[in-house]
Design a protein around this motif. Structure first.
Motif, PDB file in Angstrom:
ATOM      1  N   UNK A   1     -28.655   7.992  25.726  1.00  0.00           N
ATOM      2  CA  UNK A   1     -29.704   9.005  25.859  1.00  0.00           C
ATOM      3  C   UNK A   1     -30.230   9.041  27.299  1.00  0.00           C
ATOM      4  N   UNK A   2     -30.364   7.884  27.914  1.00  0.00           N
ATOM      5  CA  UNK A   2     -30.791   7.839  29.319  1.00  0.00           C
ATOM      6  C   UNK A   2     -29.751   8.514  30.218  1.00  0.00           C
ATOM      7  N   UNK A   3     -28.479   8.296  29.915  1.00  0.00           N
ATOM      8  CA  UNK A   3     -27.411   8.954  30.679  1.00  0.00           C
ATOM      9  C   UNK A   3     -27.574  10.471  30.571  1.00  0.00           C
ATOM     10  N   UNK A   4     -27.828  10.952  29.359  1.00  0.00           N
ATOM     11  CA  UNK A   4     -28.008  12.395  29.163  1.00  0.00           C
ATOM     12  C   UNK A   4     -29.224  12.890  29.936  1.00  0.00           C
ATOM     13  N   UNK A   5     -30.290  12.107  29.944  1.00  0.00           N
ATOM     14  CA  UNK A   5     -31.479  12.522  30.695  1.00  0.00           C
ATOM     15  C   UNK A   5     -31.138  12.690  32.173  1.00  0.00           C
ATOM     16  N   UNK A   6     -30.269  11.850  32.691  1.00  0.00           N
ATOM     17  CA  UNK A   6     -29.900  11.936  34.113  1.00  0.00           C
ATOM     18  C   UNK A   6     -28.862  13.016  34.392  1.00  0.00           C
ATOM     19  N   UNK A   7     -27.961  13.269  33.450  1.00  0.00           N
ATOM     20  CA  UNK A   7     -26.823  14.144  33.755  1.00  0.00           C
ATOM     21  C   UNK A   7     -26.876  15.530  33.108  1.00  0.00           C
ATOM     22  N   UNK A   8     -27.517  15.670  31.975  1.00  0.00           N
ATOM     23  CA  UNK A   8     -27.500  16.955  31.269  1.00  0.00           C
ATOM     24  C   UNK A   8     -28.166  18.030  32.134  1.00  0.00           C
ATOM     25  N   UNK A   9     -27.485  19.169  32.309  1.00  0.00           N
ATOM     26  CA  UNK A   9     -28.080  20.242  33.117  1.00  0.00           C
ATOM     27  C   UNK A   9     -29.390  20.776  32.556  1.00  0.00           C
ATOM     28  N   UNK A  10     -29.607  20.606  31.243  1.00  0.00           N
ATOM     29  CA  UNK A  10     -30.848  21.088  30.627  1.00  0.00           C
ATOM     30  C   UNK A  10     -32.004  20.103  30.774  1.00  0.00           C
ATOM     31  N   UNK A  11     -31.720  18.886  31.186  1.00  0.00           N
ATOM     32  CA  UNK A  11     -32.768  17.882  31.363  1.00  0.00           C
ATOM     33  C   UNK A  11     -33.711  18.302  32.483  1.00  0.00           C
ATOM     34  N   UNK A  12     -35.010  18.053  32.315  1.00  0.00           N
ATOM     35  CA  UNK A  12     -35.957  18.424  33.381  1.00  0.00           C
ATOM     36  C   UNK A  12     -35.683  17.707  34.706  1.00  0.00           C
ATOM     37  N   UNK A  13     -34.938  16.626  34.661  1.00  0.00           N
ATOM     38  CA  UNK A  13     -34.637  15.912  35.905  1.00  0.00           C
ATOM     39  C   UNK A  13     -33.669  16.729  36.782  1.00  0.00           C
ATOM     40  N   UNK A  14     -32.983  17.684  36.136  1.00  0.00           N
ATOM     41  CA  UNK A  14     -32.015  18.502  36.877  1.00  0.00           C
ATOM     42  C   UNK A  14     -32.450  19.950  37.057  1.00  0.00           C
ATOM     43  N   UNK A  15     -33.587  20.300  36.499  1.00  0.00           N
ATOM     44  CA  UNK A  15     -34.078  21.680  36.671  1.00  0.00           C
ATOM     45  C   UNK A  15     -34.827  21.802  37.984  1.00  0.00           C
ATOM     46  N   UNK A  16     -34.729  22.967  38.555  1.00  0.00           N
ATOM     47  CA  UNK A  16     -35.465  23.211  39.814  1.00  0.00           C
ATOM     48  C   UNK A  16     -36.663  24.085  39.565  1.00  0.00           C
TER      49      UNK A  16
END
Length: 187
Positions: free
Chosen positions: A172-187
């Motif tokens: 799940x942490x991997x998904x948080x870092x890599x998923x394009x929909x994760x807020x960590x990857x949104x601009x």
């Protein structure tokens, strides 16, 4: 002659007292161990082999020990039962932000709008730009589960090895870092 014997006897007594005195460090260590209770003392006194090596060499292992150290750390990595190394980013965000579990913000920046974050580790904002190819996902998973499998004695703790999160939560942490929909990857 009596005076010389008295000096020798006094010196022997002082030496004996000095050897039996508890050092200030040892005294503080024992106080901390007693204050934390029996379970805390057991954890502090029972280092695993990797931690013992890092302690012995003050986090700078001799070059000839590094290959074996890395192999032993990699062998400690466990994978999710379903074999998927990328889970649910929403659950990953919960673990990432939980101070009792991932506590990743203690060292890393993440979601760009998060004000409080640490600077000990690299910023993870936009981490997903690396893509989701299998080697990227595997590296991310293994690094999160056991950072010492890549950097011996690093400051990044071994959350999976120490049971702070399960293999599924690591995914799940991997998904948080890599998923394009994760807020960590949104601009």
């Amino acid at each position: 002659m009596k005076k010389k014997a008295a000096v020798v006897l006094t010196s022997a007594l002082l030496l004996g007292l000095g050897l039996t005195q508890v050092s200030p460090f040892r005294e503080r260590l024992e106080a901390a161990l007693h204050a934390g209770g029996h379970e805390f003392a057991q954890v502090m006194l029972a280092q695993d082999k990797g931690q013992a090596l890092c302690s012995q060499y003050r986090d700078k292992l001799p070059p000839d020990l590094i290959p074996g150290f890395l192999a032993e750390q990699k062998a400690l990595i466990k994978y999710p039962a379903n074999g998927k190394l990328m889970g649910d980013w929403r659950n990953g965000e919960k673990v990432f932000t939980d101070p009792k579990r991932g506590n990743c913000y203690a060292c890393h920046a993440g979601v760009a709008t998060e004000v409080a974050h640490g600077t000990m580790g690299p910023s993870l904002t936009g981490y997903g730009q690396r893509g989701t190819a299998e080697p990227v996902v595997r590296y991310t998973y293994e690094k999160i589960y056991n950072a010492w499998a890549f950097v011996p004695c690093s400051l990044m703790y071994r959350g999976g090895v120490h049971g702070l999160f399960t293999p599924e939560e690591t995914a799940d942490l991997v998904a948080f870092l890599l998923d394009p929909e994760s807020p960590i990857n949104r601009r």
